[in-house]
Design a protein around this motif. Structure first.
Motif, PDB file in Angstrom:
ATOM      1  N   PHE A  61       1.507   3.955  -3.023  1.00 19.21           N
ATOM      2  CA  PHE A  61       0.921   5.368  -2.803  1.00 19.21           C
ATOM      3  C   PHE A  61       2.347   6.167  -3.021  1.00 19.21           C
ATOM      4  CE2 PHE A  61       0.826   9.309  -0.206  1.00 19.21           C
ATOM      5  CZ  PHE A  61      -0.536   9.540  -0.468  1.00 19.21           C
ATOM      6  N   PHE A  62       3.553   5.676  -2.986  1.00 23.35           N
ATOM      7  CA  PHE A  62       4.586   6.550  -3.134  1.00 23.35           C
ATOM      8  C   PHE A  62       4.832   6.527  -4.693  1.00 23.35           C
ATOM      9  CE2 PHE A  62       9.235   7.154  -3.164  1.00 23.35           C
ATOM     10  CZ  PHE A  62       9.068   8.528  -2.680  1.00 23.35           C
ATOM     11  N   LEU A  70       2.629   9.156  -6.225  1.00 21.82           N
ATOM     12  CA  LEU A  70       3.039  10.136  -5.888  1.00 21.82           C
ATOM     13  C   LEU A  70       4.178  10.726  -6.917  1.00 21.82           C
ATOM     14  CD1 LEU A  70       3.340  11.149  -2.120  1.00 21.82           C
ATOM     15  CD2 LEU A  70       1.903  12.458  -3.733  1.00 21.82           C
ATOM     16  N   ILE A  74     -20.366  13.766  16.064  1.00 24.31           N
ATOM     17  CA  ILE A  74     -20.714  15.045  17.052  1.00 24.31           C
ATOM     18  C   ILE A  74     -21.100  16.240  16.163  1.00 24.31           C
ATOM     19  CG2 ILE A  74     -20.025  16.632  18.799  1.00 24.31           C
ATOM     20  CD1 ILE A  74     -18.005  14.392  19.700  1.00 24.31           C
ATOM     21  N   LEU A  75     -20.278  16.394  14.925  1.00 20.59           N
ATOM     22  CA  LEU A  75     -20.361  17.531  14.315  1.00 20.59           C
ATOM     23  C   LEU A  75     -21.565  17.718  13.220  1.00 20.59           C
ATOM     24  CD1 LEU A  75     -16.900  19.132  12.965  1.00 20.59           C
ATOM     25  CD2 LEU A  75     -18.568  20.044  14.788  1.00 20.59           C
ATOM     26  N   VAL A 100     -15.588  12.681  15.393  1.00 19.38           N
ATOM     27  CA  VAL A 100     -15.643  14.249  15.015  1.00 19.38           C
ATOM     28  C   VAL A 100     -16.924  14.373  14.245  1.00 19.38           C
ATOM     29  CG1 VAL A 100     -14.746  16.168  13.728  1.00 19.38           C
ATOM     30  CG2 VAL A 100     -13.317  14.955  15.315  1.00 19.38           C
ATOM     31  N   ILE A 159     -10.497   7.363   3.992  1.00 22.29           N
ATOM     32  CA  ILE A 159     -10.218   7.672   5.257  1.00 22.29           C
ATOM     33  C   ILE A 159     -11.408   7.447   6.082  1.00 22.29           C
ATOM     34  CG2 ILE A 159      -8.658   9.613   4.583  1.00 22.29           C
ATOM     35  CD1 ILE A 159     -11.050  11.536   4.744  1.00 22.29           C
ATOM     36  N   PHE A 207      -6.033   6.165  -0.417  1.00 20.90           N
ATOM     37  CA  PHE A 207      -6.164   6.821   0.601  1.00 20.90           C
ATOM     38  C   PHE A 207      -7.739   6.659   1.368  1.00 20.90           C
ATOM     39  CE2 PHE A 207      -5.359   9.939   3.619  1.00 20.90           C
ATOM     40  CZ  PHE A 207      -4.250   9.669   4.240  1.00 20.90           C
ATOM     41  N   VAL A 237     -10.801   8.757  14.348  1.00 25.23           N
ATOM     42  CA  VAL A 237     -10.961  10.292  14.705  1.00 25.23           C
ATOM     43  C   VAL A 237     -12.087  10.902  13.843  1.00 25.23           C
ATOM     44  CG1 VAL A 237      -9.628  12.340  14.746  1.00 25.23           C
ATOM     45  CG2 VAL A 237      -8.669  10.177  15.161  1.00 25.23           C
ATOM     46  N   LEU A 238     -11.896  10.771  12.732  1.00 27.06           N
ATOM     47  CA  LEU A 238     -12.805  11.214  11.876  1.00 27.06           C
ATOM     48  C   LEU A 238     -14.288  10.742  12.137  1.00 27.06           C
ATOM     49  CD1 LEU A 238     -13.373  13.269   9.459  1.00 27.06           C
ATOM     50  CD2 LEU A 238     -13.268  11.216   7.913  1.00 27.06           C
ATOM     51  N   ILE A 242     -24.155  20.531  12.470  1.00 29.47           N
ATOM     52  CA  ILE A 242     -24.189  21.343  11.078  1.00 29.47           C
ATOM     53  C   ILE A 242     -25.539  21.256  10.435  1.00 29.47           C
ATOM     54  CG2 ILE A 242     -22.944  21.605   8.837  1.00 29.47           C
ATOM     55  CD1 ILE A 242     -20.570  20.064   9.802  1.00 29.47           C
ATOM     56  N   MET A 251       0.753  -1.122   0.064  1.00 27.50           N
ATOM     57  CA  MET A 251      -0.122   0.084   0.095  1.00 27.50           C
ATOM     58  C   MET A 251       0.849   1.221   0.042  1.00 27.50           C
ATOM     59  SD  MET A 251      -3.309   1.111   0.166  1.00 27.50           S
ATOM     60  CE  MET A 251      -3.956   2.612   0.298  1.00 27.50           C
ATOM     61  N   LYS A 252       1.926   1.276   0.966  1.00 25.23           N
ATOM     62  CA  LYS A 252       2.659   2.506   0.917  1.00 25.23           C
ATOM     63  C   LYS A 252       3.548   2.754  -0.342  1.00 25.23           C
ATOM     64  CE  LYS A 252       6.400   3.756   4.155  1.00 25.23           C
ATOM     65  NZ  LYS A 252       7.227   3.540   5.027  1.00 25.23           N
ATOM     66  N   ASP A 289     -11.458   5.923   9.657  1.00 28.84           N
ATOM     67  CA  ASP A 289     -10.584   6.623  10.457  1.00 28.84           C
ATOM     68  C   ASP A 289     -11.438   6.882  11.783  1.00 28.84           C
ATOM     69  OD1 ASP A 289      -7.783   8.176  10.514  1.00 28.84           O
ATOM     70  OD2 ASP A 289      -9.321   8.795  11.926  1.00 28.84           O
TER      71      ASP A 289
END
Lengths: 103, 312
Positions: free
Chosen positions: B5-6, B9, B183-184, B180, B171, B169, B176-177, B188, B1-2, B174
């Motif tokens: 991605f590289f 890029l 709650i958000l 958030v 996300i 990638f 964290v997302l 909104i 994967m890494k 995730d």
């Protein structure tokens, strides 16, 4: 009369502190050599700079119902900007520290 | 994967290349794949030259007609500009309308916010056109970017596209997302509804509220994936919402135009300025415009990210 002057000086002090923070952020974002350092510099403006600006506005207008809205603005920004930093650092992790930086 | 991605890029790999294929295929068969792609490309170019020969006459005709219509349009516009009043001149034709809006706006439209009263009452026809422009833009993006079933199954030309997985990638897993977003997103949406319903009494209105609601949908889809959004807001719901909003706007405003132009009695009450239910048609029209804008924003995001509206 003196109360007004005190409020004015506190506001000016907070605003200049905010300006100092944002200057640090801008210089850091453009001059640091490593992406995580740049993010750290940008975070100063996003957190402390924003806090100072909004505190200045709150002291200038006095405590009203609007102050609560401004407080909510701080909560929102402090809540969301770490998330974007989190994803930036994740991209950096995937790239293995070899992202090309704009200089 | 890494590593993939590289490679992407550094520009070694095409963005649209299927990563699951690229990871599994050994180097020898990758050469075959490249050859096949080259043949496909040559095939397309061959058909293009045939089409070009057939349509040469059409393009000559097209050029003549486009130049002619441009000349006519330029003439009409120049004639109109020549008849405009000079800049800064006190002209009753332009000043009268502005005075009327400021002096009688609140009592005639029932909206405290004069701007909203202007765009959704006096000049509602203009706003109708704007919301149809958004709808047309969504349709155009849909035509250009939507992946059809043949492409998805991989039987058509190159098996370039994968639709099931976001490339490189993703996300949406995730934590964290997700926290958030949990709650958000309700906050909104609540704020968007507040702005939507407050359009005639303060700053706000359909366009800004639609942008906020669309942003809420985008955050939701980023945090929980398009499949989660599909449960409440699938492509079918999106098309139905857009259609109902635009049809309601056209019918309601058409009624007002008809009764107003013919001096008939208008049964829509104005209400007390300052209340939520004031301004007659302005509140429902704001809701219609907001829904169209939210649908367009979410549709754009989904089409550009996935090539489809929603997960599917």
């Amino acid at each position: 009369m003196t109360a007004e002057w005190i409020v004015f000086f506190i506001t000016a002090l907070l605003l200049s502190a905010a300006l100092f923070c944002y200057t640090l952020a801008v210089v850091g974002v453009y001059r640091f050599g490593f992406i995580l350092n740049r993010m750290h510099a940008g975070g100063i403006g996003d957190s402390l700079g924003l806090l100072c600006v909004i505190a200045a506005v709150m002291t200038a207008t006095g405590l009203k119902s609007d102050s609560l809205k401004l407080l909510l603005l701080i909560v929102f920004m402090w809540f969301t900007s770490p998330v974007s930093s989190h994803f930036l650092s994740q991209v950096e992790y995937y790239a293995g520290g070899e992202l090309k930086l704009w200089k | 994967m890494k590593e993939l991605f590289f490679r992407w890029l550094s520009g070694d790999m095409e963005l649209l290349e299927d990563i699951s294929d690229a990871a599994e295929i050994p180097d020898s068969s990758r050469e075959d794949l490249k050859k096949q792609k080259k043949e496909n490309r040559q095939k397309i170019q061959g058909t293009e030259s045939v089409i070009r020969a057939e349509e040469k006459g059409f393009f000559a005709f097209y050029r003549v007609v486009s130049v002619m219509s441009c000349i006519v349009l330029i003439g009409v516009l120049l004639y109109t500009v020549a008849n405009l009043p000079r800049y800064g001149e006190e002209n009753p034709r332009t000043v009268e309308v502005v005075k009327r809006y400021i002096e009688h706006g609140v009592e005639e439209t029932g909206a405290v916010n004069i701007v909203t009263g202007m765009i959704l009452d006096y000049r509602a026809f203009d706003t109708l056109g704007e919301s149809h422009v958004l709808f047309t833009a969504l349709v155009c993006v849909l035509i250009l970017l939507k992946l059809d079933k043949k492409t998805i199954r991989g039987g058509h030309l190159d098996s370039y596209y994968t639709i099931k997985e976001d490339r490189f990638f993703d996300i949406s897993e995730d934590s964290v997302l997700r926290l958030v977003g949990t709650i958000l997103v309700p906050c909104i949406i609540l704020f968007g509804i507040y702005v939507l319903l407050n359009g005639q009494n303060g700053p706000g209105g359909g366009f800004s509220a639609g942008a906020i609601l669309g942003a809420a949908l985008i955050v939701f889809s980023l945090a929980f994936g398009f499949e989660a959004v599909d449960r409440v807001f699938s492509a079918r719901v999106l098309s139905l919402t857009t259609f109902v909003s635009l049809a309601f706007y056209s019918l309601a405003k058409g009624y007002v135009f008809f009764t107003g132009a013919n001096g008939l009695e208008n049964h829509i009450p104005k209400g007390i300025p300052g209340n939520i239910f004031s301004g007659g048609l302005i509140l429902p029209l704001n809701v219609a415009v907001g829904l169209v804008v939210a649908c367009t924003m979410y549709g754009f995001f989904s089409l550009f990210k996935r090539g489809n509206i929603g997960g599917a």
